[in-house]
Design a protein around this motif. Structure first.
Motif, short mmCIF file in Angstrom:
data_model
loop_
_atom_site.label_atom_id
_atom_site.label_comp_id
_atom_site.label_asym_id
_atom_site.label_seq_id
_atom_site.Cartn_x
_atom_site.Cartn_y
_atom_site.Cartn_z
N LEU B 71 0.84 -1.19 0.00
CA LEU B 71 0.00 0.00 0.00
C LEU B 71 0.88 1.25 0.00
O LEU B 71 0.68 2.17 -0.80
N GLY B 72 1.87 1.26 0.89
CA GLY B 72 2.76 2.41 0.99
C GLY B 72 3.58 2.60 -0.26
O GLY B 72 3.65 3.71 -0.81
N ILE B 73 4.19 1.53 -0.72
CA ILE B 73 5.09 1.64 -1.88
C ILE B 73 4.32 2.04 -3.13
O ILE B 73 4.74 2.91 -3.89
N ALA B 74 3.13 1.44 -3.33
CA ALA B 74 2.35 1.77 -4.53
C ALA B 74 1.85 3.21 -4.48
O ALA B 74 1.86 3.92 -5.49
N THR B 75 1.43 3.66 -3.29
CA THR B 75 0.95 5.04 -3.17
C THR B 75 2.09 6.03 -3.43
O THR B 75 1.94 6.98 -4.20
N LEU B 76 3.23 5.77 -2.80
CA LEU B 76 4.36 6.67 -3.00
C LEU B 76 4.84 6.65 -4.44
O LEU B 76 5.17 7.70 -5.02
N THR B 77 4.88 5.46 -5.03
CA THR B 77 5.29 5.35 -6.44
C THR B 77 4.40 6.21 -7.32
O THR B 77 4.88 6.97 -8.17
#
Lengths: 278, 273
Positions: B71-77
């Motif tokens: 969730l974090g990585i995809a949102t930040l990406t």
């Protein structure tokens, strides 16, 4: 110009620079765990030219690519035409397709691993307990992997075609009807030719994806059984990170890279030739 | 065709496509099946439904952590790709950039870039910068990999905005930043949404980089955690099914809720080329 700077910087640092680096790595013998790191010239590539495993992986890649793309086009056009004939319920129909498309490849692999289960898999049960070992039998493992990939990626082709069908003006069909064209004639003379260009694009994208396919076979079979599902990308990955041959693995990566670029270039030429002709 | 035949045809098409989605629904059913009934078919339907597999996955596995990471990585990406790509896309769409043809060609070429081609240098880079097993490392790699498509899609959507709106704004004395903020971005909202969704999906689903650059649960994303899902003595099919469903939850939600945007984005991505 300034506006482009961030994009250029990011692509330069994380795509172009590694792209050049991999070329450099491919010219080296580099096996970190043995402390080997020396320039090797084209040794890695000359070895590849006589490496039976490489040619087998190239063959697997070719079979996988041709089979999966062909199936996707046939099924995809069929699905698009079917949805296009619908009066109601198009959104629901599209949702089912998008569902398959949006899955992570790893999930798709897990779904099919379960479907292919020798005893409790739905497929063997449907076949009446023939107990085929889909993922363990070298004769059918590649077909099993291909099918799983087609399931997840066919919707992409279908959706592109469907969108193109929507853009065909209705009076074209009315004119055909007035001229007394039957349904088959309308399909072969009007609909399919008009789909031509978008299909070529869909085939381009799908071919490029199939050539570099990794996730689905890596998770489903890991390249086995007996390396029958080992594509070039899987071979490259195993060389890089399982046997830790950084130079040799990079040479394999370069081959995949070159292959993809050549195919992309050929398609784009074809596409351009097509747009001049029409 | 008569109306009744038409309706029948509609039903047949929907049924056929529902059948196409059986692999998903079968796994969904499996995730609720009691352990003892998993390997016993027929019957196809379980005697009762249970949440025990979800309980195992959520309480005893590393899946919750992987969900959080993804969730974090995809949102930040998505955020990074949009922030970096939007100005670039605007330049491509609206400004006379020298060597634009080559630039466009480079962007198209890099969407065809196979991940395997850069995974070995990126691995060395990540190791050298101490970014292995961190969110930062994966976000950087994912964002840069998604960037060509992001720029391409956004440039296409920007071109669809009538240029008169921007001209009017600049006549009214608005600078580039103001025009961008108050004219371009609002008009671009649907396009931004489709692009964001596709970028998010890419990062959520990505496996090769995520698998290579992670060592522990600190940054292990959901596809990787699923691929490595542990079985002690036998394969825990029910738990894997539950984990698969959790991994596909965001993609499914995105598809169901935002079908229209998504199709638009997909089609735009292909047709604009």
């Amino acid at each position: 110009m300034l506006l482009l700077a961030p994009t250029a910087l990011a692509l330069g640092a994380l795509t172009v620079y590694p792209g050049a680096w991999v070329l450099w790595l491919s010219l080296q013998h580099r096996i970190p765990i043995f402390g080997v790191a020396r320039f090797a010239g084209l040794d890695n590539f000359t070895f590849l030219s006589v490496d039976a495993r490489f040619w087998s992986a190239a063959h697997t890649t070719a079979v996988f690519t041709v089979a999966s793309v062909a199936l996707e086009v046939v099924l995809g056009v069929g699905a698009a035409l079917a949805i296009h004939t619908q009066r109601r319920g198009r959104a629901v129909a599209l949702s089912f397709l998008l569902l398959a498309w949006a899955m992570p490849a790893v999930v798709a692999a897990k779904l099919f691993e379960w479907l292919y289960h020798p005893v409790a898999g739905l497929i063997n049960v449907a076949l009446g307990r023939h107990a085929l070992n889909w993922l363990g039998d070298p004769a059918i493992a590649l077909a099993a992997v291909t099918l799983a990939d087609v399931w997840r990626t066919m919707p992409f082709v279908a959706i592109l075609c469907y969108a193109r069908l929507l853009a065909i003006p209705a009076d074209l069909y009315e004119a055909a009807q007035v001229d007394g064209a039957g349904r088959l004639a309308t399909l072969t003379r009007i609909t399919l030719p008009l789909l031509g260009r978008i299909l070529l694009l869909a085939v381009l994208f799908r071919t490029l994806d199939a050539l570099r396919a990794f996730d689905i076979m890596f998770v489903l079979t890991g390249g086995g059984p007996a390396n029958t599902t080992e594509t070039l990308t899987v071979y490259a990955y195993r060389a890089l990170f399982q046997t830790l041959q950084l130079g040799f693995g990079s040479a394999l990566s370069v081959v995949v890279f070159a292959l993809v670029m050549v195919v992309a270039w050929a398609y784009l030429r074809l596409l351009r030739a097509g747009s001049v002709a029409t | 065709m008569r109306p009744a035949t038409r309706t029948l045809a509609d039903v047949v098409v929907i049924a056929a496509l529902a059948a196409y989605a059986i692999p998903f629904f079968w796994q969904l059913l499996t995730s609720f099946k009691p352990e003892a009934e998993l390997l016993r078919i027929p019957p196809l339907l379980p005697s009762r439904l249970t949440l025990s597999h979800y309980r195992v996955v959520l309480e005893q596995s590393l899946m919750p952590r992987a969900l959080l990471n993804s969730l974090g990585i995809a949102t930040l990406t998505t955020t990074v790709a949009l922030v970096v790509g939007l100005p670039g896309a605007y330049a491509v769409a609206r400004r006379p950039v020298p060597g634009k043809r080559w630039l466009l060609l480079a962007i198209v070429a890099s969407t065809a870039f196979p991940q395997i081609a850069t995974v070995s240098p990126l691995y060395l880079l990540m190791r050298g910068l101490d970014l292995r097993d961190t969110w930062t490392g994966l976000v950087l790699v994912h964002a840069s990999f998604a960037l060509p498509l992001t720029v391409w899609l956004l440039a296409g959507f920007i071109r669809e905005i009538p240029i008169e709106a921007e001209e009017a704004a600049s006549v009214d004395g608005a600078g580039l930043v103001k025009t961008f903020r108050w004219v371009v971005v609002p008009l671009l909202a649907p396009g931004l949404a489709s692009t964001a969704l596709l970028t998010f999906l890419f990062s959520w689903n990505e496996f090769l980089f995520a698998y290579t650059f992670t060592v522990s649960e600190a940054s292990r994303t959901i596809p990787v955690a699923l691929a490595l899902f542990p079985g002690v003595f036998e394969v825990p099919w029910g738990d894997i099914a539950a984990a698969s469903m959790l991994a596909s939850l965001p993609p499914v939600l995105i598809v169901v809720a935002l079908q229209r945007f998504l199709v638009r984005g997909l089609v735009a991505g292909a047709v604009k080329k």
